[in-house]
Scaffold this active site. Structure first.
Site, PDB file in Angstrom:
ATOM      1  N   SER A 195       0.838  -1.192   0.000  1.00 13.24           N
ATOM      2  CA  SER A 195       0.000   0.000   0.000  1.00 13.24           C
ATOM      3  C   SER A 195       0.884   1.257   0.000  1.00 13.24           C
ATOM      4  O   SER A 195       1.673   1.451  -0.918  1.00 13.24           O
ATOM      5  CB  SER A 195      -0.973  -0.034   1.187  1.00 13.24           C
ATOM      6  OG  SER A 195      -1.980   0.948   1.052  1.00 13.24           O
ATOM      7  N   GLU A 308      -9.155  -5.318  -3.871  1.00  8.05           N
ATOM      8  CA  GLU A 308      -8.536  -4.080  -3.415  1.00  8.05           C
ATOM      9  C   GLU A 308      -9.578  -2.993  -3.143  1.00  8.05           C
ATOM     10  O   GLU A 308      -9.341  -2.073  -2.353  1.00  8.05           O
ATOM     11  CB  GLU A 308      -7.536  -3.559  -4.448  1.00  8.05           C
ATOM     12  CG  GLU A 308      -6.349  -4.457  -4.718  1.00  8.05           C
ATOM     13  CD  GLU A 308      -5.305  -4.413  -3.602  1.00  8.05           C
ATOM     14  OE1 GLU A 308      -5.573  -3.785  -2.563  1.00  8.05           O
ATOM     15  OE2 GLU A 308      -4.229  -5.007  -3.789  1.00  8.05           O
ATOM     16  N   HIS A 400      -7.594  -5.623   0.553  1.00  5.38           N
ATOM     17  CA  HIS A 400      -6.367  -4.829   0.583  1.00  5.38           C
ATOM     18  C   HIS A 400      -5.589  -5.150   1.861  1.00  5.38           C
ATOM     19  O   HIS A 400      -6.105  -5.022   2.969  1.00  5.38           O
ATOM     20  CB  HIS A 400      -6.755  -3.350   0.566  1.00  5.38           C
ATOM     21  CG  HIS A 400      -5.607  -2.401   0.501  1.00  5.38           C
ATOM     22  ND1 HIS A 400      -4.808  -2.260  -0.609  1.00  5.38           N
ATOM     23  CD2 HIS A 400      -5.129  -1.515   1.417  1.00  5.38           C
ATOM     24  CE1 HIS A 400      -3.906  -1.335  -0.389  1.00  5.38           C
ATOM     25  NE2 HIS A 400      -4.063  -0.869   0.844  1.00  5.38           N
TER      26      HIS A 400
END
Length: 502
Positions: A195, A308, A400
């Site tokens: 990320s 995601e 995610h």
């Protein structure tokens, strides 16, 4: 072979002694820079002060100021104590080792506003057992790490806004200077992150100040949101100062604001989940550097997860709302998208996949093609495994960040999966960690395949190959060619116009 009875090391700053955790030595809370407090707030990190005697490194240091509740919920765990004095790192090294070992340096995620290097999923023991030296660290977050204001311009003779990225560079310099004392090879450093950590890897691959500090990069779930232009960051900095009662602030007034008062700021005063472009650290936006194929040349792993879009709410994005916006403003574009996503029913489901692919999946194609332009191998992946007990919870695939405890082989330490992890989940995680360590050990400009549970072929030349890690949430490893190529090629063309921070 070397078997160290005591976890002792000699760094440039002084002697340190850590702890032994089973078959690993661990050093916690090692300073890699001076505390960035007082007059050093919003300045480049300065060298840590040397010490006499032996420093006991048995406790993690404070994290940067942040919202601990949100970090606990979505960013890997409780960040614990917080302080502006946060520039410390942690090292794991196997007790028995053949020198020197590959080094893996982890940059935590959290939108550049939360996270810490000592969260449970990042425990380095399982990777160190595989024969690497693992390093995690903290860096300045939020406004303390990414801030611009006219009163601060040129204080150091150059323009600096990305203090958090400078912290990451300082940690890498510490590794270059000291990691040999922990059994590591400073000439074989893999920088990996997820990320915001992955976006940091891309930023450092684009930064002239990070050249030569690492030799390989792993980009896990980076995103295509644009960097904040320095002009916009300056406007926001003035607004933040005015919020605190300093309409025409001096540097001294800005530094008088309590550090803990910044993180509760909300939109439009909070920072964007991306660095600032236009300073000496990041002269050009990182995505633009990759589009042009001007990143530092090195082997790379890049990939993302099957759901995601689970994080889109944190970016203020309504999945169904994005499709509604297309319907109102670009009906032709919506028609094209429906052709690309045949069989996907409903605005919510369609928005979930479109937002995922434009903001995350397409980054893999951008990086792969950038790597091909500089003649470097690129190993791509698509993570779609969900722990056996969580299939109903994660109905749309891997969220995610879900891949992180698999990469570290730390399912037994990670919430909530540690409560119901199965032997098959653990076996799957072990294969992934093996791949990451194989990359750290063997990847080079001449390497085109990583050995593992299946041969993982790199995309080199004109090859467009990808490893599916998990298939429809179940355990499987499968190589595929031209993964989502048509839709990703479209999104690559339009992402700079349609992926926005607002």
């Amino acid at each position: 072979m070397e078997n160290l009875a005591a976890p002792f090391a000699q760094t440039r700053q002084g002697s340190v002694i850590g702890i032994t955790d089973d078959d690993c030595h661990v050093w916690r809370g090692l300073p890699f820079a001076a505390p960035p407090v007082g007059a050093l707030r919003w300045r480049s990190p300065q060298p840590a002060e040397p010490w006499s005697g032996v420093r006991v490194a048995d406790a993690f240091a404070p994290s940067s100021w942040q919202n601990s509740e949100v970090c606990t919920q979505i960013a890997g765990g409780d960040p614990g104590r917080m302080s502006e004095d946060c520039l410390y790192l942690n090292v794991w090294s196997p007790v028995t080792r053949t020198l020197p070992l590959p080094v893996m340096v982890w940059i935590h995620g959290g939108g550049f506003t939360m996270g810490a290097g000592d969260l449970p999923p990042y425990d380095g023991k399982a990777l160190a057992r595989r024969g690497v030296v693992l390093v995690t660290f903290n860096y300045r977050l939020g406004h303390l790490g990414f801030f611009a204001h006219p009163a601060l311009e040129g204080e150091e003779g150059e323009i600096v806004c990305n203090f958090g990225l400078l912290d990451q560079i300082a940690a890498l310099r510490w590794v270059q200077e000291n990691i040999h004392a922990f059994g590591g090879d400073a000439a074989n450093v893999t920088l990996f992150g997820e990320s915001a950590g992955a976006r940091s890897v891309m930023s450092l691959m684009a930064s002239p100040l990070a050249r030569g500090l690492f030799q390989k990069g792993v980009i896990q779930s980076s995103y295509s949101l644009p960097d904040t232009p320095r002009t916009q960051a300056l406007e926001k900095g003035v607004a933040v100062a005015s919020h605190f009662g300093f309409a025409d602030a001096t540097a001294e007034q800005l530094r008088s604001i309590p550090a803990q008062d910044f993180w509760p700021l909300t939109s439009p005063l909070k920072i964007a989940p991306a660095p600032i472009s236009g300073d000496s650290v990041l002269p050009h936006p990182a995505m633009d550097v990759f589009f042009a194929g001007r990143q530092h040349p090195m082997p790379v792993i890049v990939g993302s997860n099957s759901d995601e879009a689970s994080v889109m709410a944190e970016f203020g994005v309504s999945l169904a709302g994005e499709i509604g916006k297309l319907r109102r403003e670009q009906r032709l574009g919506l028609g094209v998208i429906r052709l690309l996503y045949r069989g996907v029913k409903g605005d919510e489901a369609l928005g979930r996949q479109v937002c995922r692919d434009m903001a995350f999946t397409a980054v893999g194609l951008v990086v792969m093609q950038a790597q091909q332009r500089v003649g470097q191998p690129c190993w791509r992946y698509w993570f779609d495994y969900v722990a056996e007990a969580e299939h109903d919870t994660y109905a749309n695939g891997a969220w995610h960040g879900n891949e992180v405890p698999y990469v570290f082989d730390n399912l037994a330490l990670s919430e909530p999966v540690r409560h119901y992890v199965t032997t098959r989940d653990l076996a799957f995680a072990a294969h992934i960690a093996d791949f990451w360590v194989s990359f750290a050990r063997h990847a080079s400009s001449d390497c085109t395949t990583l050995a593992g549970v299946v041969p993982w072929r790199a995309s080199v030349g004109r090859r467009d190959a990808l490893l599916r890690i998990g298939l429809n949430k179940h355990a499987e490893f499968r190589m595929v060619n031209r993964f989502m190529r048509t839709r990703l090629s479209l999104f690559k063309r339009v992402m700079r116009h349609h992926v926005k921070l607002d």
